[in-house]
Scaffold this active site. Structure first.
Site, PDB file in Angstrom:
ATOM      1  N   ASP A 271       0.934  -1.197   0.040  1.00 31.64           N
ATOM      2  CA  ASP A 271      -0.020  -0.092  -0.098  1.00 31.64           C
ATOM      3  C   ASP A 271       1.082   1.037  -0.057  1.00 31.64           C
ATOM      4  O   ASP A 271       2.081   1.188   0.078  1.00 31.64           O
ATOM      5  CB  ASP A 271      -1.048  -0.005   1.402  1.00 31.64           C
ATOM      6  CG  ASP A 271      -2.154   0.865   1.049  1.00 31.64           C
ATOM      7  OD1 ASP A 271      -3.090   0.566   1.578  1.00 31.64           O
ATOM      8  OD2 ASP A 271      -2.187   1.779   0.239  1.00 31.64           O
TER       9      ASP A 271
HETATM   10  C1  GLC Z   1      -4.326   4.233  -0.409  1.00 30.79           C
HETATM   11  C2  GLC Z   1      -5.287   3.029   0.103  1.00 30.79           C
HETATM   12  C3  GLC Z   1      -5.377   1.877  -0.924  1.00 30.79           C
HETATM   13  C4  GLC Z   1      -5.144   2.524  -2.362  1.00 30.79           C
HETATM   14  C5  GLC Z   1      -3.783   3.184  -2.405  1.00 30.79           C
HETATM   15  C6  GLC Z   1      -3.501   3.902  -3.944  1.00 30.79           C
HETATM   16  O1  GLC Z   1      -3.757   4.750   0.545  1.00 30.79           O
HETATM   17  O2  GLC Z   1      -4.887   2.668   1.310  1.00 30.79           O
HETATM   18  O3  GLC Z   1      -6.523   1.237  -0.801  1.00 30.79           O
HETATM   19  O4  GLC Z   1      -5.309   1.615  -3.562  1.00 30.79           O
HETATM   20  O5  GLC Z   1      -3.368   4.041  -1.458  1.00 30.79           O
HETATM   21  O6  GLC Z   1      -4.190   4.851  -3.725  1.00 30.79           O
END
Ligand code: GLC
Length: 717
Positions: A271
């Site tokens: 993430d």
């Molecule tokens: C965010 C979220 C995740 C998302 C990623 C890209 O912080 O936790 O679900 O896909 O970053 O935006």
């Protein structure tokens, strides 16, 4: 599944330098200005980039996003393919969570449809629209089991039940990836957030979790197991720690379980910046240690922190990280790039998409997702007389799309006022408030109405990432509005536009009808209006428990029994779980009313006992019921089957959903519904993840929600 591409991967891998290999493990954020774009092009040309995420900020779900830049990304791709030494195409990712230009119901609402067919159909439309905008990969579906609606991100998940979550995950992945991942209309999907993020303590986002292996294997993992079996291309490692161990640096979770036990062959992306944030979590002293910990744990691609890009080469050259580990991570990334067809079709061709068809699917999906929670005869509305409309959500448009909408077209989404006016017949007179959200004299004409419909709920902005709440009660002003409407002696209907199960105890007594319309995307308002007038018959079921108040949280249906009746299952016993509140939920899991009435017969089964050895060899119990539509409308019922393993080596929940079938039954007709229940349903996972099947009695329940007492008992001998 993806290992079939390994021969081709070997050929590519053999020609790569260490720097080029590490480049494949680096996902950078899309450039935010010209200077950044020039730097990105330089990195791409040098082979330092494997992927670009099309996100302007780290909380893309809440912040306005620039639209996708098809031509600019084709140029990035051209540099990668035609100017870099390796010529390996980039993979472009974006949060296409529950829609692109056409927005589908938020995933929690979609789960309420209990309908894998429409789910798959809807996400096929979503994939087609996103793929036409040069997006190869979506960071969806999110399948974090959650029993705490204070958590803003419950909205993105599929509720509290692992069986329902697994079926919805499979359908969503099939919709995104299609039958052929290399098809130009397919998107690589991403099972997230691996693992346990939905157990964030107190519903506080990004917070710690405490999850036993027993809960992990039996509640948290099943949707990921189903996703891997469904061929999901990627998995995203989550922000959280589990019992003090950050997932992003855990070999146990990312390699031993995900790859060892579940057999995942795609790649793991972290993430947002979780590699570098291992320092924040206090398990790594610096980002060099973070890179080492993450790559050795089983992370393949570093989302936007550039820690792999900056640290891995020296770690390999110093011998602290084996190049074999790097090779295996690159292998998994290249498998998906090959499977996606990026080498054959790296560029996005301009093409027209017919959104009308997708909007029709969105409306159907929304209607399937809406849950009729209460109806004392006020619904469906008569298509005559005077209807008064009021409430804070009456003119809302963007809010109805829900959170995590980056490319949705809010202007094509009608407000509830617009939709209600267009669906109502010419014999309906509509009066409205003057847009105030408080009681004022503009409501005076409401005295002359026959029924009052209130558009209630919450904004999408108190749902989603970093949007947790401490109190899930519907607002006081909305309670006052309903109370006032009821005081006029009018029939009142509340339409709830929300992203979580709000606590409705205070408002419920003033409403004669309650339709939970969720935030269902582009067609929320139209679907809700069509249901109110009976053009569509409501058929959604709650995918989560609706607590009476915040203080009951966590409250969920699939719990084990307490040692005494006081806190027994959902507080069914006469004693109370609390001195100051009933122990029962306001609405249980799997609950939803129709305009018609279904009678479900006693359960019959092929056998009342089967030897354990035969169950292990694949023999099943076959349970069946007759479902009679004895009401005045054709309607759909979701017949649910639950089990209770009455005596087992580890306490088992008093109800576990193990099957559901949603069927359309015309009024006056009867349908026979059958369930095959065998070894994959009757067993459970022990603390070490071993699957256990035991002898003993099982209560089997079949009904219209989890509280059904329509039961039969069978034995595994
Ligand atoms: C965010 C979220 C995740 C998302 C990623 C890209 O912080 O936790 O679900 O896909 O970053 O935006």
């Amino acid at each position: 599944m993806y290992k079939e591409f390994d021969k081709r991967v070997d050929e590519i891998l053999a020609k790569l330098t260490l720097k080029q290999k590490i480049g494949q493990l680096n996902q950078i954020q899309q450039p935010l200005n010209v200077e950044q774009a020039e730097l990105v092009k330089k990195w791409i040309k040098e082979g330092l980039v494997g992927s670009i995420i099309q996100a302007g900020t780290s909380t893309a779900g809440n912040d306005g996003q620039d639209g996708v830049r098809v031509d600019e990304f084709n140029e990035f791709q051209r540099i990668a393919v035609e100017e870099s030494d390796s010529g390996i195409p980039l993979i472009f990712g974006r949060d296409v969570i529950h829609g692109h230009h056409t927005v589908m119901p938020i995933p929690l609402a979609g789960a309420a449809a209990f309908n894998p067919e429409i789910t798959e159909k809807a996400y096929r439309c979503v994939a087609k629209e996103a793929a036409a905008d040069n997006i190869h990969w979506t960071f969806s579906p999110m399948m974090d089991i959650c029993t705490d609606p204070r958590w803003g991100r419950m909205v993105e998940g599929v509720g509290e039940d692992p069986y329902l979550a697994s079926r919805v995950a499979e359908a969503t992945i099939k919709g995104f990836q299609g039958d052929d991942l290399s098809d130009e209309n397919s998107l690589a999907a991403c099972a997230k957030h691996y693992l346990g993020y939905g157990f964030s303590e107190g519903g506080r986002d990004y917070h710690r979790t405490e999850i036993s292996d027993y809960t992990l294997y039996n509640k948290v993992l099943p949707p990921f197991r189903a996703s891997v079996a469904a061929g999901v291309a990627t998995v995203m490692s989550s922000f959280n720690d589990i019992n003090g161990q950050p997932v992003t640096s855990s070999k146990k979770y990312l390699t031993d379980i995900l790859r060892g036990k579940l057999g995942f062959e795609g790649f793991v992306v972290t993430d947002w910046a979780t590699v570098s944030r291992l320092v924040n979590q206090g398990v790594c002293e610096n980002v060099r240690d973070s890179a080492k910990a993450a790559i050795n744990a089983g992370v393949d691609m570093d989302m936007v922190s550039k820690t792999f890009m900056n640290e891995l080469e020296s770690l390999v050259l110093s011998g602290e990280v084996s190049e074999d580990i790097i090779d295996e991570a690159v292998r998994r990334v290249l498998r998906i790039k090959i499977a996606k067809g990026l080498f054959e079709r790296p560029y996005c061709a301009e093409r027209e998409i017919d959104m009308q068809e997708h909007i029709a699917v969105s409306r159907e999906f929304a209607a399937e997702s809406m849950v009729l929670l209460k109806n004392n005869g006020v619904l469906p509305l008569k298509n005559e007389g005077t209807v008064a409309l009021a409430g804070p959500m009456l003119r809302a448009k963007r809010e109805l799309l829900g959170t995590w909408v980056l490319d949705g077209k809010a202007d094509i989404a009608p407000s509830f006022l617009e939709a209600f006016s267009s669906v109502a017949g010419e014999n309906i007179k509509i009066i409205t408030d003057k847009g105030s959200t408080v009681l004022d004299d503009s409501l005076a004409p409401f005295y002359n109405s026959d029924v009052i419909v209130l558009a209630l709920g919450e904004s999408h902005e108190v749902t989603g990432e970093a949007r947790s709440v401490a109190d899930i009660s519907i607002s006081k002003s909305q309670v006052e509005l309903a109370k006032w409407a009821k005081s006029l002696g009018k029939k009142t209907v509340g339409v709830l536009f929300c992203g979580r199960p709000l606590a409705l105890s205070e408002i419920e007594p003033y409403l004669d009808g309650i339709l939970c319309a969720w935030h269902c995307g582009t067609e929320t308002a139209t679907a809700a209006a069509e249901i109110l007038f009976g053009d569509r018959v409501p058929c959604g079921k709650t995918p989560v428990t609706f607590p009476r108040c915040t203080g009951q949280i966590p409250i969920y249906y699939n719990s084990t029994v307490a040692i005494t009746g006081v806190c027994s299952y959902y507080g069914q016993a006469a004693e109370r779980s609390y001195c100051d509140m009933l122990g029962t939920p306001l609405y249980p899991f799997g609950f939803g009313l129709s305009y018609t009435k279904f009678n479900i017969s006693a359960i019959s089964c092929n056998k009342t006992e089967i030897p354990l050895a035969d169950i292990k060899n694949g023999e099943s119990f076959v349970f069946s019921v007759d479902v009679a539509n004895v009401g005045e409308f054709d309607g759909k019922e979701t017949v649910q089957l639950y089990i209770h393993d009455k005596i087992s080596s580890i306490m088992r929940p008093v109800r576990e959903l193990k099957g559901f079938k949603k069927v359309l039954i015309k009024k006056g007709e009867t349908a026979n519904i059958e369930f095959n229940i065998g070894k994959t349903h009757l067993g459970f996972y022990g603390n070490n993840g071993e699957y256990l099947l035991e002898k003993g009695e099982f209560d089997i329940f079949v009904g219209g929600n989890c509280l059904t007492n329509n039961k039969i008992t069978v034995k595994v001998i």
